[in-house]
Scaffold this motif. Structure first.
Motif, PDB file in Angstrom:
ATOM      1  N   ASP A  79       0.807  -1.223   0.000  1.00  0.00           N
ATOM      2  CA  ASP A  79       0.000   0.000   0.000  1.00  0.00           C
ATOM      3  C   ASP A  79       0.840   1.274   0.000  1.00  0.00           C
ATOM      4  OD1 ASP A  79       1.015   0.014   2.566  1.00  0.00           O
ATOM      5  OD2 ASP A  79      -0.925   0.105   3.582  1.00  0.00           O
ATOM      6  N   GLY A  80       2.171   1.134  -0.078  1.00  0.00           N
ATOM      7  CA  GLY A  80       3.054   2.293  -0.108  1.00  0.00           C
ATOM      8  C   GLY A  80       3.524   2.763   1.246  1.00  0.00           C
ATOM      9  N   SER A  81       3.050   2.138   2.313  1.00  0.00           N
ATOM     10  CA  SER A  81       3.562   2.493   3.640  1.00  0.00           C
ATOM     11  C   SER A  81       4.970   1.933   3.802  1.00  0.00           C
ATOM     12  CB  SER A  81       2.647   1.957   4.737  1.00  0.00           C
ATOM     13  OG  SER A  81       2.584   0.545   4.692  1.00  0.00           O
ATOM     14  N   ASP A  88       7.498   5.227  11.836  1.00  0.00           N
ATOM     15  CA  ASP A  88       6.170   5.557  12.358  1.00  0.00           C
ATOM     16  C   ASP A  88       5.721   6.942  11.904  1.00  0.00           C
ATOM     17  OD1 ASP A  88       3.927   5.053  14.508  1.00  0.00           O
ATOM     18  OD2 ASP A  88       4.717   7.051  14.922  1.00  0.00           O
ATOM     19  N   ARG A  89       6.626   7.909  11.941  1.00  0.00           N
ATOM     20  CA  ARG A  89       6.269   9.273  11.539  1.00  0.00           C
ATOM     21  C   ARG A  89       5.978   9.352  10.029  1.00  0.00           C
ATOM     22  NH1 ARG A  89       3.579  11.631  14.129  1.00  0.00           N
ATOM     23  NH2 ARG A  89       3.128   9.477  14.580  1.00  0.00           N
ATOM     24  N   ILE A  90       6.752   8.638   9.210  1.00  0.00           N
ATOM     25  CA  ILE A  90       6.457   8.623   7.778  1.00  0.00           C
ATOM     26  C   ILE A  90       5.039   8.106   7.544  1.00  0.00           C
ATOM     27  CG2 ILE A  90       7.022   7.507   5.577  1.00  0.00           C
ATOM     28  CD1 ILE A  90       9.966   7.547   6.436  1.00  0.00           C
ATOM     29  N   ALA A 145       2.768  10.569   2.512  1.00  0.00           N
ATOM     30  CA  ALA A 145       1.976  10.870   1.317  1.00  0.00           C
ATOM     31  C   ALA A 145       2.864  11.475   0.236  1.00  0.00           C
ATOM     32  CB  ALA A 145       0.834  11.821   1.672  1.00  0.00           C
ATOM     33  N   TYR A 146       3.808  12.303   0.647  1.00  0.00           N
ATOM     34  CA  TYR A 146       4.725  12.905  -0.320  1.00  0.00           C
ATOM     35  C   TYR A 146       5.572  11.827  -1.011  1.00  0.00           C
ATOM     36  CZ  TYR A 146       3.843  17.551   1.765  1.00  0.00           C
ATOM     37  OH  TYR A 146       3.271  18.713   2.209  1.00  0.00           O
ATOM     38  N   LEU A 147       6.039  10.833  -0.242  1.00  0.00           N
ATOM     39  CA  LEU A 147       6.846   9.762  -0.837  1.00  0.00           C
ATOM     40  C   LEU A 147       6.025   8.956  -1.841  1.00  0.00           C
ATOM     41  CD1 LEU A 147       8.913   8.412   2.206  1.00  0.00           C
ATOM     42  CD2 LEU A 147       9.589  10.101   0.484  1.00  0.00           C
ATOM     43  N   LEU A 150       7.677   6.445  -4.480  1.00  0.00           N
ATOM     44  CA  LEU A 150       8.348   5.615  -3.475  1.00  0.00           C
ATOM     45  C   LEU A 150       9.849   5.461  -3.735  1.00  0.00           C
ATOM     46  CD1 LEU A 150       5.642   2.798  -3.222  1.00  0.00           C
ATOM     47  CD2 LEU A 150       5.779   4.926  -1.915  1.00  0.00           C
ATOM     48  N   PRO A 151      10.632   6.495  -3.477  1.00  0.00           N
ATOM     49  CA  PRO A 151      12.087   6.400  -3.683  1.00  0.00           C
ATOM     50  C   PRO A 151      12.694   5.235  -2.910  1.00  0.00           C
ATOM     51  CG  PRO A 151      11.425   8.656  -3.226  1.00  0.00           C
ATOM     52  CD  PRO A 151      10.222   7.811  -2.970  1.00  0.00           C
ATOM     53  N   ALA A 152      13.651   4.569  -3.522  1.00  0.00           N
ATOM     54  CA  ALA A 152      14.263   3.381  -2.921  1.00  0.00           C
ATOM     55  C   ALA A 152      15.194   3.736  -1.767  1.00  0.00           C
ATOM     56  CB  ALA A 152      15.025   2.598  -3.983  1.00  0.00           C
TER      57      ALA A 152
END
Length: 287
Positions: free
Chosen positions: A97-99, A193-195, A211-213, A218-220
């Motif tokens: 989910d991108g988390s 956690d903060r991301i 959300a920005y990432l 999703l930068p590696a």
């Protein structure tokens, strides 16, 4: 190991606010966080973005340089300070989910999270990226996989100096890396956690970094400035001007004493240290 700026263009840039006791007060920024919830008095206040590769906002400008700080173009005087930090380059693991599920450190280096002191700025990021050469990271880094406070970097230290003409002054208080409020797994888990959970809004200087990432695919990797140390009296009261040299050094205390590092800088021999050394000349904005 060597850090390549072209490779770092693909890595997001994130900073940690308030991870060293007393720094925010010295920088005149403690009031910005009065309404920000925290886990404890010594806990960092939050994270902020300073570079998002591919973003169509001002954060899409690549701000890193090895050798210079470029003053922002302005019709009014701007107060800029060195922010001496450890930069931690991490591989990022994502869920479907991108988390973010984990951060794996691969290197640490001297980092300058140079900042404009803008009282009342709506977001921390508004003080951080004004274009090319507004940040600095050393070419030489230490390869690491473990940031445990009692691990391989336990004896490492962070120092900072300002060279103005023939005068060299300690700008940041020479500090042990485990002296950060959060360090090692505690810090990396907290950043994850903060991301994933930090939110933005008009009432906070923080932003939804996760959300920005996702917005920039999703930068590696991420380069994380884990927080600035306390200033000396010189650092607290002296702002950068063209011709200055900003020097940030991460070194192993088992190889060099603080006195040895300061002596090397005063003799202009900092490149001879077995250390990650960032030296940036402050220059006027490009026309």
């Amino acid at each position: 190991m060597q850090l390549d700026l072209d490779a770092l263009r693909a890595a997001a840039g994130i900073g940690v606010a308030g991870n060293f006791a007393g720094h925010l007060e010295q920088a005149g920024e403690a009031a910005d966080f009065v309404g920000v919830g925290q886990a404890g008095v010594e806990a960092p206040k939050g994270i902020f973005p300073w570079y998002l590769p591919g973003s169509d906002t001002f954060l899409g400008a690549f701000p890193l340089a090895h050798d210079r700080v470029e003053l922002p173009a302005s019709d009014e005087p701007l107060n800029l300070q060195i922010e001496p930090e450890v930069g931690v380059l991490c591989d990022v693991a994502y869920a479907a989910d991108g988390s973010v599920t984990g951060l794996a450190p691969v290197a640490i280096a001297a980092f300058n999270d140079c900042s404009i002191r803008r009282p009342g700025a709506a977001k921390i990021s508004h003080k951080k990226n004004w274009g090319a050469a507004s940040k600095g990271v050393a070419r030489a880094a230490f390869a690491v996989t473990d940031l445990a406070p009692d691990g391989p970097t336990a004896g490492f230290r962070l120092a900072c100096f300002l060279r103005r003409g023939e005068e060299t002054s300690a700008y940041g208080v020479d500090s042990p890396l485990p002296g950060y409020s959060y360090y090692g797994a505690q810090l990396l888990d907290w950043i994850v956690d903060r991301i994933n959970h930090q939110e933005g809004g008009e009432a906070t200087p923080l932003e939804p970094v996760g959300a920005y990432l996702r917005d920039v695919d999703l930068p590696a990797q991420v380069l994380i400035g884990i927080g600035a140390t306390r200033y000396t009296e010189v650092g607290e009261t002296t702002f950068l001007q063209a011709g200055d040299e900003a020097i940030v050094i991460v070194y192993d205390g088992a190889q060099h004493t603080p006195e040895r590092v300061e002596d090397a800088v005063r003799r202009r021999f900092e490149d001879g240290l077995a250390a990650s050394v960032l030296r940036q000349v402050v220059v006027e904005a490009a026309p």
